[in-house]
Design an enzyme around this catalytic site. Sequence first.
Site, PDB file in Angstrom:
ATOM      1  N   HIS A 280      17.667  48.919  38.277  1.00 36.45           N
ATOM      2  CA  HIS A 280      17.055  47.799  39.202  1.00 36.45           C
ATOM      3  C   HIS A 280      17.600  47.530  40.353  1.00 36.45           C
ATOM      4  O   HIS A 280      18.970  47.544  40.499  1.00 36.45           O
ATOM      5  CB  HIS A 280      16.578  46.559  38.297  1.00 36.45           C
ATOM      6  N   ASP A 292      25.271  45.443  37.978  1.00 36.35           N
ATOM      7  CA  ASP A 292      24.021  44.964  37.584  1.00 36.35           C
ATOM      8  C   ASP A 292      23.378  44.845  38.853  1.00 36.35           C
ATOM      9  O   ASP A 292      23.181  43.582  39.224  1.00 36.35           O
ATOM     10  CB  ASP A 292      24.243  43.830  36.597  1.00 36.35           C
ATOM     11  N   GLU A 326      13.972  43.148  37.756  1.00 31.47           N
ATOM     12  CA  GLU A 326      14.305  43.081  36.645  1.00 31.47           C
ATOM     13  C   GLU A 326      14.779  41.650  36.025  1.00 31.47           C
ATOM     14  O   GLU A 326      14.671  41.315  35.137  1.00 31.47           O
ATOM     15  CB  GLU A 326      15.302  44.328  36.344  1.00 31.47           C
ATOM     16  N   GLU A 327      15.395  41.197  37.025  1.00 32.78           N
ATOM     17  CA  GLU A 327      16.416  40.216  36.618  1.00 32.78           C
ATOM     18  C   GLU A 327      15.373  38.844  36.205  1.00 32.78           C
ATOM     19  O   GLU A 327      15.819  38.077  35.250  1.00 32.78           O
ATOM     20  CB  GLU A 327      17.291  39.673  37.591  1.00 32.78           C
ATOM     21  N   ASP A 354      21.133  50.611  32.942  1.00 29.84           N
ATOM     22  CA  ASP A 354      21.328  48.980  33.488  1.00 29.84           C
ATOM     23  C   ASP A 354      22.195  48.351  32.448  1.00 29.84           C
ATOM     24  O   ASP A 354      22.275  47.395  32.044  1.00 29.84           O
ATOM     25  CB  ASP A 354      19.949  48.293  33.421  1.00 29.84           C
ATOM     26  N   HIS A 428      26.444  38.803  35.837  1.00 24.33           N
ATOM     27  CA  HIS A 428      25.761  37.796  36.387  1.00 24.33           C
ATOM     28  C   HIS A 428      26.639  36.579  37.087  1.00 24.33           C
ATOM     29  O   HIS A 428      26.437  35.366  37.064  1.00 24.33           O
ATOM     30  CB  HIS A 428      24.645  36.866  35.446  1.00 24.33           C
TER      31      HIS A 428
END
Lengths: 461, 461
Positions: A280, A292, A326-327, A354, A428
Site C-alpha cells: 500500500h 509500512d 490500506e491504513e 505489507d 505506526h
Amino acid sequence: MKKTFTLLCAAMLSATFVHAQQDSLMIRKIYDEALVNGKSYESLRYLCKNIGQRISGSANAQKAVEWSKKLMESYGFDKVYLQEVMVPHWVRGAKETAFIIDGKNRIPVPIAALGMTVATPKEGITANVIEVQSLKELETLGEAAIKGKIVFFNRPFDPRFIETGRAYGTAGDQRFMGPAAAAKYGAVGVIVRSLTESLDDYPHTGATLVDKDGKNIPAAAISTKAANKLSAMLKMRKFPAAKFYFKQSCQLLPDVLSYNVVGELTGTAHPNKFITVGGHLDSWDLAEGAHDDGTGVMQSAEVLRVLKAVGYHPKNSIRAVFFMNEENGDKGGIKYAELAAQNKEEHIAAIETDEGGFTPRGFSFSDVSKDFIAKVNSNWKALLEPYEVDQLTIGGAGADIEPMKKTVPGVVLIGFRPDSQRYFDVHHTPNDVFENVNKRELELGDAGMAALIYLIDQHGF
Amino acid sequence: MKKTFTLLCAAMLSATFVHAQQDSLMIRKIYDEALVNGKSYESLRYLCKNIGQRISGSANAQKAVEWSKKLMESYGFDKVYLQEVMVPHWVRGAKETAFIIDGKNRIPVPIAALGMTVATPKEGITANVIEVQSLKELETLGEAAIKGKIVFFNRPFDPRFIETGRAYGTAGDQRFMGPAAAAKYGAVGVIVRSLTESLDDYPHTGATLVDKDGKNIPAAAISTKAANKLSAMLKMRKFPAAKFYFKQSCQLLPDVLSYNVVGELTGTAHPNKFITVGGHLDSWDLAEGAHDDGTGVMQSAEVLRVLKAVGYHPKNSIRAVFFMNEENGDKGGIKYAELAAQNKEEHIAAIETDEGGFTPRGFSFSDVSKDFIAKVNSNWKALLEPYEVDQLTIGGAGADIEPMKKTVPGVVLIGFRPDSQRYFDVHHTPNDVFENVNKRELELGDAGMAALIYLIDQHGF
C-alpha cells in the site's frame, strides 16, 4: 510395453529435471539482478525523504501517486495506469497533549490520536481513569464502573509468540474495537497501550473502528513507557485517584478522489490472466511509512523491473499494484477487487507485501488445503531453499488483496513473510523511517517475490 | 512372537512419542523463560555502555573479565572460574590520518589501522598508489610495478551471496594476507577496502597477518565510500597520478596475562562430559563490540541461566565460555582446547555464537557426514521448526572452538547461525553499538541455543 513405459518415465523424469534446472537458473538470474542492480532501495529513499508521510486524502498521497506512476513508466512496463478510488480524509490536527494528573502534579505523557477517531472538546477531557486488560473485562465491569471515565486498555504484547504479528493480532482488539465498546458503557475517552513489545516513548497510532450508528469518543494511543507509568500510579494513588487529561483535534473531512497505481507486464500467452503483487502506498501521518509500507510498494515495482531486466517474458500478465488507503479504510483494495470482477479478469494469484522490508522467510498461502500446501512445498521448496525464503505455510495474506476472495473466484492469496522481530518497534511511529531499512534485506524480498511469481507463471498451482 | 513384536513396537513408538512430547514441552518452557524473563539484553547494555571496548590486553578487557565472573556468580552457576591465558597487546595509538593527494588538493579520507599492523614513520608515508583487485593480480604485477608504492586492495564484497559471511570469506584474503604479500614485493604500505557491502564512511578494522620472518609494512582499512573515491581518482588522474598519504602510530606491546571466563552447570550423571557454548569477550578497540561479540558472550551465559531457571538438571556438564582474544590471536580458544585435553575432559559438543545477535536461522555442524546431518534433521528439525531455528546444515563453527578439533577427539563443533544481512554493516566499526541490537532477536538466539543444548544433553548424537 514395459520398455515403452520405462522410456516414457525416463523422458518425463528428464523433462522434469530440465525444468528444475531451468527454474534454478532463472531464479539465480533474478537474485543476481536484484542484488547487483537493485533499484528498490534508492526509490524507497526518494519516497521517504522527498515525499514522506502520505496519509490517504493528503496532498502528499497525491504526490506519491504521481511519482509512483512516473517511476513505473520509467521502468518501461507494458502498461501503467491509475484506478480511481474515493478515500477517507482524516486529519490529526494540532499535536495532542496529555497529562497524568497526580494531585497538583501534571506529568506530560506522549499520546497520538488513533486514526479515524474524533476530537476532544477544545478544552480537552479530564476524568478518572479505569484500567482494563481486555474487552471482556470492560463488559464485566459494565456501565456502573465505566460511565464518565477514561478507559485505559493496557494489555501488553505477549512476548512468547515467535512471530510478533501474532502478538499484534491478539492485542490489537483493544485498539481497533476498544474505543467503540467503551463508548457503549458511557466512557468519555479511551487511552490504548501502544501495540508493541518494545518499551519506548513513541505512541504507536493505528486505525480504530468508527461506530456509524453509535457514539464515537476520542481515543488515543499512549507510549508503552507512559502506559507503565500510568498503570503504576493508578495502583499507588487510590485516594485521591490519579486522573488523566488529554486533548486532540482530529477531524474526518469529506472523502477525496485518490488512486491505486498499477503497472503491468502483459502476458505473452494469456494477457487476461493475472498474477498481482502489491503493497500500500498510503502511510500513517506520523512518519515516512518506510517499512509500512514503502518497502512493499517499492518491492512490488521492483519485482516487475527485475523480471523484465532478466529478459523474462511472462505467459500471464504480471501486475504491480500500489494500493491506496490500506491504513484507514482499505478502499483501494476493495476497488481493485471490484474492477477485477467487472473486467472479468482471471486472477491466478495475488501476493501482498505489507509486513516490512526485512529478511524474507517465506510465504503464507491463505485458505488453502493441506494437500495444496504439500504440493507447493514438494514442487518449489527445494528451489527456494538456497535463498532462505522457503517457509511455505498456510496463513494470512493481507488486507489489500483480501477483498479479491469474494470477487475473483479461484485466486490464490499469498502473504510475503519477512522476519517479524523488528516490525513493531517502528510500526505506526515517527521511527518508521528509511534509515531503519536495510538494503540487502529489502532486495532479498524483491528477488524472493520475483522468484515465486516466476514459478507460478511457469507452472501454475 | 508376532504379537510380542507388535507390542514392543507400540511401546517403543509410544516411548518415542512421550520423549518428543517432553522435549517439545521443555523447549517451550525454555523459550518462555528467555522471552519473558530474559537477562541477556540488559547485561549486554552494561557490557557495552559501562565497560565498552575491550581489546585484548587492555584495562577494559580486564574489567570485562572481572564483571563477567561476577555476573555468572550472580546467576548461581555450580562453578565459575577463570582460565589464565597470555594475550597480545596491540594498541592503535593516536587516531590515524590519511589524504588523497591530488595536485595541491589534500582530500581527507577515513582509515583505521588494521589490527596487529605496524606504525608508519612519524611523518607518515606518501607514495603513489597501485590499485589491485586480488592477491593474484599482485603476484602478476610483481616487484617492478609494486616497489615503493602503496598497494590499494579494492575488490568489493560480492553482493550475490545470500549469506554475507560468504562474501566476507571470499573478500577477506585482501585484509588478512594482502599486507604481508605486498611487503614481499617491496610495497611501502597497504590500504584495504573495508570488508562490507554497505557504502559508508566507516573504516572497518580487523586483524592482518603478521609475518614473523618477513617485513611488516603499515596497513589500514579505508571506508568503502573513500575507496570508491580513491579508485575513481586513480582512473581520472593518470598524469600526474594521485598520491596517498597516511599516518598511524600503532604498537605491539609485550603480551599480557588475561583470562577466559567459564561458568558451569555440573552434570548430574556425567560431570566430566561437557557441552560448551561460547563467544568471545574481547572486542576491537573502535566500538562497544555489541554484535561482535558482546551478544555471543551474553547469550552463552543466558543459555545456562535459562536452563537453570526452568529447573533443568543436565545429565552432562554445560559450560558457558567467554573466550579471550578471538580478534587478534585466538589465544583463549587455543588455551581452552589445551586445558580440555590436559584435564582429560570428554566433550560432546561445542557451540560458538560469533555471528551477531540477530534472528536465529539455525546451526551449522562442522566436518560431519551427510548421514550425521540427516539424522540430526530427522531427530530435531520438527522440534525446532516452530521457533524458526531449524536450518541444520553442514558448515563452519567458529574460531574459538576450532582448536578443540585437534585436542578433543569426538567433539562435535557447531556454529550458531543468525540472519547474516546486517552483520557487516557494523562489523569492526564504531557503529557496533548496543543500540543496533534488537532485544527479541537476541533472546530468540538465547533460547535456540538452550534448546539445542537440551536436546544434545538428553539424546546425544
